[in-house]
Design a protein around this motif. Structure first.
Motif, short mmCIF file in Angstrom:
data_model
loop_
_atom_site.label_atom_id
_atom_site.label_comp_id
_atom_site.label_asym_id
_atom_site.label_seq_id
_atom_site.Cartn_x
_atom_site.Cartn_y
_atom_site.Cartn_z
N MET A 84 0.71 -1.20 0.27
CA MET A 84 0.14 -0.42 0.15
C MET A 84 0.22 0.89 0.08
SD MET A 84 -2.93 0.99 2.24
CE MET A 84 -2.26 2.18 3.48
N ASN A 85 0.62 2.23 -0.43
CA ASN A 85 1.19 3.71 -0.85
C ASN A 85 0.45 4.23 0.40
OD1 ASN A 85 2.46 6.21 -1.16
ND2 ASN A 85 2.47 4.82 -3.49
N ALA A 86 0.96 4.84 0.99
CA ALA A 86 0.02 6.22 1.68
C ALA A 86 -0.12 7.51 1.66
CB ALA A 86 1.27 5.64 3.14
N GLU A 87 0.66 7.51 0.51
CA GLU A 87 0.68 8.91 -0.18
C GLU A 87 -0.42 8.99 -1.75
OE1 GLU A 87 3.19 12.10 -0.10
OE2 GLU A 87 4.27 10.77 1.16
N VAL A 88 -0.96 7.54 -1.47
CA VAL A 88 -2.52 8.16 -2.08
C VAL A 88 -4.00 8.15 -1.59
CG1 VAL A 88 -3.51 6.80 -3.92
CG2 VAL A 88 -1.15 6.76 -4.40
N ALA A 89 -4.36 8.96 -2.42
CA ALA A 89 -5.73 8.96 -1.64
C ALA A 89 -6.70 8.99 -2.62
CB ALA A 89 -5.55 10.15 -1.21
N TRP A 90 -7.66 8.47 -2.12
CA TRP A 90 -8.96 7.82 -3.56
C TRP A 90 -9.93 9.20 -2.48
CZ3 TRP A 90 -9.87 4.81 -6.89
CH2 TRP A 90 -9.13 4.29 -7.06
N GLY A 91 -10.65 9.53 -3.33
CA GLY A 91 -12.07 10.32 -3.04
C GLY A 91 -12.95 10.10 -3.98
N GLY A 92 -14.29 10.02 -3.67
CA GLY A 92 -15.75 9.86 -4.53
C GLY A 92 -17.15 9.92 -4.43
N ARG A 93 -17.29 10.47 -5.00
CA ARG A 93 -19.39 9.96 -5.47
C ARG A 93 -19.75 8.98 -4.87
NH1 ARG A 93 -22.99 13.86 -4.34
NH2 ARG A 93 -24.87 13.51 -5.12
N TRP A 94 -20.97 8.17 -4.14
CA TRP A 94 -21.76 6.86 -4.19
C TRP A 94 -22.90 7.65 -4.59
CZ3 TRP A 94 -25.71 6.27 -1.09
CH2 TRP A 94 -25.45 6.66 0.60
N GLU A 95 -23.69 6.77 -5.19
CA GLU A 95 -25.20 6.59 -5.51
C GLU A 95 -25.98 6.25 -5.53
OE1 GLU A 95 -24.83 8.13 -9.61
OE2 GLU A 95 -24.89 10.78 -8.66
N LEU A 96 -27.17 5.69 -5.12
CA LEU A 96 -28.31 4.95 -5.30
C LEU A 96 -29.59 5.48 -6.16
CD1 LEU A 96 -28.80 1.63 -4.92
CD2 LEU A 96 -30.29 2.60 -2.76
N PRO A 97 -29.56 4.89 -7.62
CA PRO A 97 -30.28 5.51 -8.39
C PRO A 97 -31.67 5.62 -8.04
CG PRO A 97 -28.67 4.41 -10.03
CD PRO A 97 -28.49 3.69 -8.21
N GLU A 98 -32.10 3.73 -7.07
CA GLU A 98 -33.41 3.10 -6.76
C GLU A 98 -33.80 4.21 -5.53
OE1 GLU A 98 -31.21 -0.32 -9.23
OE2 GLU A 98 -30.46 1.79 -7.79
N CYS A 99 -33.28 4.84 -4.63
CA CYS A 99 -33.90 5.99 -3.36
C CYS A 99 -33.36 7.21 -4.09
CB CYS A 99 -33.51 4.87 -2.39
SG CYS A 99 -31.62 5.16 -2.42
N GLY A 100 -32.48 7.18 -4.86
CA GLY A 100 -31.90 8.71 -4.84
C GLY A 100 -30.38 9.23 -3.31
N ALA A 101 -30.16 8.34 -3.19
CA ALA A 101 -30.01 8.45 -1.83
C ALA A 101 -28.28 8.80 -3.13
CB ALA A 101 -29.24 7.36 -1.19
N SER A 102 -27.31 10.01 -2.35
CA SER A 102 -25.55 9.76 -2.45
C SER A 102 -24.84 10.32 -1.43
CB SER A 102 -26.46 10.52 -3.20
OG SER A 102 -26.21 12.01 -3.71
N GLY A 103 -23.57 10.64 -1.61
CA GLY A 103 -22.81 10.68 -0.32
C GLY A 103 -21.68 11.15 -0.92
N GLU A 104 -20.65 11.68 0.08
CA GLU A 104 -19.22 11.64 -0.92
C GLU A 104 -17.92 10.79 0.24
OE1 GLU A 104 -18.77 15.47 -1.95
OE2 GLU A 104 -19.82 15.30 -3.41
N ALA A 105 -16.50 11.01 0.12
CA ALA A 105 -15.89 10.27 0.75
C ALA A 105 -14.64 10.32 0.31
CB ALA A 105 -16.68 8.81 0.81
N VAL A 106 -13.72 10.17 1.34
CA VAL A 106 -12.53 10.66 1.03
C VAL A 106 -11.91 9.03 1.94
CG1 VAL A 106 -9.73 11.74 1.56
CG2 VAL A 106 -12.19 13.07 0.48
N TRP A 107 -10.65 8.46 1.41
CA TRP A 107 -10.17 6.37 1.89
C TRP A 107 -8.84 6.75 1.58
CZ3 TRP A 107 -14.26 7.33 -1.45
CH2 TRP A 107 -13.84 6.31 -2.77
N ASP A 108 -7.85 6.06 1.91
CA ASP A 108 -6.80 5.89 1.73
C ASP A 108 -6.47 4.58 0.67
OD1 ASP A 108 -5.12 7.65 3.47
OD2 ASP A 108 -5.30 6.11 5.02
N ASP A 109 -5.39 4.59 0.13
CA ASP A 109 -5.42 3.48 -0.88
C ASP A 109 -5.19 2.39 -0.44
OD1 ASP A 109 -4.92 2.72 -3.82
OD2 ASP A 109 -3.32 2.70 -3.06
#
Length: 82
Positions: A1-26
């Motif tokens: 694992m590379n501690a320098e790499v960070a992920w970020g993104g958005r999730w969606e569930l079209p069936e109910c319209g829910a969504s959110g965002e998060a940041v996490w490590d590689d």
């Protein structure tokens, strides 16, 4: 694992319209923590970035996926990619 790499993104569930965002490590698992009645698949749209060299990329995947950038930073002493 590379501690320098960070992920970020958005999730969606079209069936109910829910969504959110998060940041996490590689090497961590992306999990929305969302559970609702209509069912369906939570989908992530993400990007990763290496804070050491600025490299990056993007990806899409289902909830509960462990993410790996497969990125190796350049060796700072020699300036050669690993």
């Amino acid at each position: 694992m590379n501690a320098e790499v960070a992920w970020g993104g958005r999730w969606e569930l079209p069936e109910c319209g829910a969504s959110g965002e998060a940041v996490w490590d590689d090497g961590d698992t992306a999990s929305s923590g969302h559970d609702c009645g209509p069912g369906g698949e939570v989908t992530w749209s993400t990007e990763w970035e290496c804070h050491g060299c600025g490299a990056g990329g993007d990806d899409q995947f289902d909830d509960g996926t462990t993410t790996y950038s497969d990125h190796e930073c350049a060796d700072e002493d020699e300036g050669v990619a690993a």
